[in-house]
Design a protein around this motif. Sequence first.
Motif, PDB file in Angstrom:
ATOM      1  N   SER A 119     -21.922  20.131  39.053  1.00  0.00           N
ATOM      2  CA  SER A 119     -22.303  21.502  38.739  1.00  0.00           C
ATOM      3  C   SER A 119     -21.587  21.930  37.473  1.00  0.00           C
ATOM      4  O   SER A 119     -20.490  21.435  37.172  1.00  0.00           O
ATOM      5  N   TYR A 120     -22.197  22.844  36.737  1.00  0.00           N
ATOM      6  CA  TYR A 120     -21.610  23.303  35.485  1.00  0.00           C
ATOM      7  C   TYR A 120     -21.841  24.802  35.333  1.00  0.00           C
ATOM      8  O   TYR A 120     -22.529  25.412  36.165  1.00  0.00           O
ATOM      9  N   LYS A 121     -21.259  25.380  34.266  1.00  0.00           N
ATOM     10  CA  LYS A 121     -21.209  26.844  34.230  1.00  0.00           C
ATOM     11  C   LYS A 121     -22.045  27.496  33.138  1.00  0.00           C
ATOM     12  O   LYS A 121     -22.493  28.633  33.311  1.00  0.00           O
ATOM     13  N   THR A 122     -22.218  26.836  32.009  1.00  0.00           N
ATOM     14  CA  THR A 122     -22.919  27.491  30.899  1.00  0.00           C
ATOM     15  C   THR A 122     -24.194  26.746  30.545  1.00  0.00           C
ATOM     16  O   THR A 122     -24.411  25.624  30.993  1.00  0.00           O
ATOM     17  N   SER A 123     -25.019  27.354  29.702  1.00  0.00           N
ATOM     18  CA  SER A 123     -26.269  26.715  29.269  1.00  0.00           C
ATOM     19  C   SER A 123     -25.973  25.483  28.434  1.00  0.00           C
ATOM     20  O   SER A 123     -24.984  25.434  27.697  1.00  0.00           O
ATOM     21  N   ILE A 124     -26.838  24.502  28.549  1.00  0.00           N
ATOM     22  CA  ILE A 124     -26.557  23.210  27.923  1.00  0.00           C
ATOM     23  C   ILE A 124     -27.730  22.702  27.091  1.00  0.00           C
ATOM     24  O   ILE A 124     -28.877  23.112  27.291  1.00  0.00           O
ATOM     25  N   ASN A 125     -27.419  21.786  26.163  1.00  0.00           N
ATOM     26  CA  ASN A 125     -28.452  21.038  25.448  1.00  0.00           C
ATOM     27  C   ASN A 125     -28.901  19.842  26.280  1.00  0.00           C
ATOM     28  O   ASN A 125     -30.072  19.527  26.354  1.00  0.00           O
ATOM     29  N   ASN A 126     -27.906  19.155  26.852  1.00  0.00           N
ATOM     30  CA  ASN A 126     -28.200  17.986  27.667  1.00  0.00           C
ATOM     31  C   ASN A 126     -27.025  17.706  28.581  1.00  0.00           C
ATOM     32  O   ASN A 126     -25.942  18.314  28.455  1.00  0.00           O
ATOM     33  N   LEU A 127     -27.230  16.799  29.508  1.00  0.00           N
ATOM     34  CA  LEU A 127     -26.183  16.370  30.425  1.00  0.00           C
ATOM     35  C   LEU A 127     -26.192  14.850  30.437  1.00  0.00           C
ATOM     36  O   LEU A 127     -27.263  14.224  30.440  1.00  0.00           O
ATOM     37  N   GLN A 128     -25.005  14.273  30.412  1.00  0.00           N
ATOM     38  CA  GLN A 128     -24.892  12.819  30.350  1.00  0.00           C
ATOM     39  C   GLN A 128     -24.018  12.324  31.502  1.00  0.00           C
ATOM     40  O   GLN A 128     -23.095  13.015  31.929  1.00  0.00           O
ATOM     41  N   TRP A 129     -24.326  11.156  31.999  1.00  0.00           N
ATOM     42  CA  TRP A 129     -23.510  10.508  33.029  1.00  0.00           C
ATOM     43  C   TRP A 129     -22.869   9.264  32.433  1.00  0.00           C
ATOM     44  O   TRP A 129     -23.512   8.489  31.719  1.00  0.00           O
ATOM     45  N   TYR A 130     -21.574   9.094  32.751  1.00  0.00           N
ATOM     46  CA  TYR A 130     -20.797   7.947  32.285  1.00  0.00           C
ATOM     47  C   TYR A 130     -20.133   7.263  33.474  1.00  0.00           C
ATOM     48  O   TYR A 130     -19.839   7.897  34.491  1.00  0.00           O
ATOM     49  N   ARG A 131     -19.869   5.978  33.315  1.00  0.00           N
ATOM     50  CA  ARG A 131     -19.107   5.204  34.285  1.00  0.00           C
ATOM     51  C   ARG A 131     -17.816   4.720  33.626  1.00  0.00           C
ATOM     52  O   ARG A 131     -17.808   4.383  32.434  1.00  0.00           O
ATOM     53  N   GLN A 132     -16.752   4.683  34.407  1.00  0.00           N
ATOM     54  CA  GLN A 132     -15.475   4.212  33.896  1.00  0.00           C
ATOM     55  C   GLN A 132     -14.834   3.306  34.932  1.00  0.00           C
ATOM     56  O   GLN A 132     -14.522   3.754  36.032  1.00  0.00           O
ATOM     57  N   ASN A 133     -14.667   2.048  34.573  1.00  0.00           N
ATOM     58  CA  ASN A 133     -13.920   1.144  35.425  1.00  0.00           C
ATOM     59  C   ASN A 133     -12.436   1.357  35.154  1.00  0.00           C
ATOM     60  O   ASN A 133     -12.051   1.761  34.065  1.00  0.00           O
ATOM     61  N   SER A 134     -11.633   1.035  36.155  1.00  0.00           N
ATOM     62  CA  SER A 134     -10.195   1.302  36.072  1.00  0.00           C
ATOM     63  C   SER A 134      -9.605   0.715  34.800  1.00  0.00           C
ATOM     64  O   SER A 134      -9.740  -0.473  34.519  1.00  0.00           O
ATOM     65  N   GLY A 135      -8.922   1.571  34.021  1.00  0.00           N
ATOM     66  CA  GLY A 135      -8.255   1.097  32.820  1.00  0.00           C
ATOM     67  C   GLY A 135      -9.162   0.791  31.658  1.00  0.00           C
ATOM     68  O   GLY A 135      -8.714   0.232  30.653  1.00  0.00           O
ATOM     69  N   ARG A 136     -10.432   1.142  31.781  1.00  0.00           N
ATOM     70  CA  ARG A 136     -11.381   0.833  30.703  1.00  0.00           C
ATOM     71  C   ARG A 136     -11.938   2.112  30.080  1.00  0.00           C
ATOM     72  O   ARG A 136     -11.682   3.207  30.538  1.00  0.00           O
ATOM     73  N   GLY A 137     -12.733   1.917  29.020  1.00  0.00           N
ATOM     74  CA  GLY A 137     -13.393   3.055  28.392  1.00  0.00           C
ATOM     75  C   GLY A 137     -14.608   3.507  29.172  1.00  0.00           C
ATOM     76  O   GLY A 137     -14.951   2.956  30.212  1.00  0.00           O
ATOM     77  N   LEU A 138     -15.256   4.527  28.662  1.00  0.00           N
ATOM     78  CA  LEU A 138     -16.433   5.108  29.311  1.00  0.00           C
ATOM     79  C   LEU A 138     -17.698   4.379  28.864  1.00  0.00           C
ATOM     80  O   LEU A 138     -17.896   4.150  27.677  1.00  0.00           O
ATOM     81  N   VAL A 139     -18.544   4.076  29.806  1.00  0.00           N
ATOM     82  CA  VAL A 139     -19.827   3.433  29.517  1.00  0.00           C
ATOM     83  C   VAL A 139     -20.932   4.439  29.771  1.00  0.00           C
ATOM     84  O   VAL A 139     -21.015   5.021  30.859  1.00  0.00           O
ATOM     85  N   HIS A 140     -21.764   4.668  28.775  1.00  0.00           N
ATOM     86  CA  HIS A 140     -22.858   5.626  28.910  1.00  0.00           C
ATOM     87  C   HIS A 140     -23.935   5.075  29.833  1.00  0.00           C
ATOM     88  O   HIS A 140     -24.357   3.928  29.697  1.00  0.00           O
ATOM     89  N   LEU A 141     -24.376   5.918  30.776  1.00  0.00           N
ATOM     90  CA  LEU A 141     -25.415   5.506  31.720  1.00  0.00           C
ATOM     91  C   LEU A 141     -26.766   6.125  31.365  1.00  0.00           C
ATOM     92  O   LEU A 141     -27.767   5.415  31.262  1.00  0.00           O
TER      93      LEU A 141
END
Lengths: 112, 116
Positions: free
Chosen positions: A24-46
């Motif tokens: 859930s979020y609070k303000t109007s948006i352009n888009n919403l993105q989901w990311y995955r992060q394995n332990s100790g690693r960077g974010l991977v765009h989904l």
Amino acid sequence: SQQGEEDPQALSIQEGENATMNCSYKTSINNLQWYRQNSGRGLVHLILIRSNEREKHSGRLRVTLDTSKKSSSLLITASRAADTASYFCATDPLNQGGKLIFGQGTELSVKP
Amino acid sequence: GAGVSQSPRYKVAKRGQDVALRCDPISGHVSLFWYQQALGQGPEFLTYFQNEAQLDKSGLPSDRFFAERPEGSVSTLKIQRTQQEDSAVYLCASSLGGALHQETQYFGPGTRLLVL
């Protein structure tokens, strides 16, 4: 301060089951993105879903967006042990120059 | 092609030391973002560049934090007189177009900073 809130904070399921995470979020948006992060690693765009879209699919992932409720969900079908990770939703708020506002994440554990 | 790279991957600093963290964005990407991620939290925005111009630095927590991107490609985040509360993972992300293009941000592996 972070805008997004994710639910649940942690989720443990068996391999083959479906996993659903909510944001859930609070303000109007352009888009919403989901990311995955394995332990100790960077974010991977989904997946990225724009504010004028309601649903999007990518492989075993299904994302929905309800701008009237300011909420999104990520469904992972037929989960695998390799899906174990933290999942973050991130919003691109209107008139904020493109910076992403992240939730605190859902920690998903898929047991073989 | 190569993704976003960051160096060093790990940095241990004594309280009061200055540190410099480097980000190499994807070649040709116009936008570059820095985020700070505390343990168990989601990333928080620090600053944004479009080419060499720093358009938003509203997330920098104090004047000890400084970022630059002098030639519009590589960026450096500098933290002066480090404090223990600066311990975090510092993530860099780049995207192809400017902010109005609403494009995917591609993240580097991060630099894990520990201040003792």
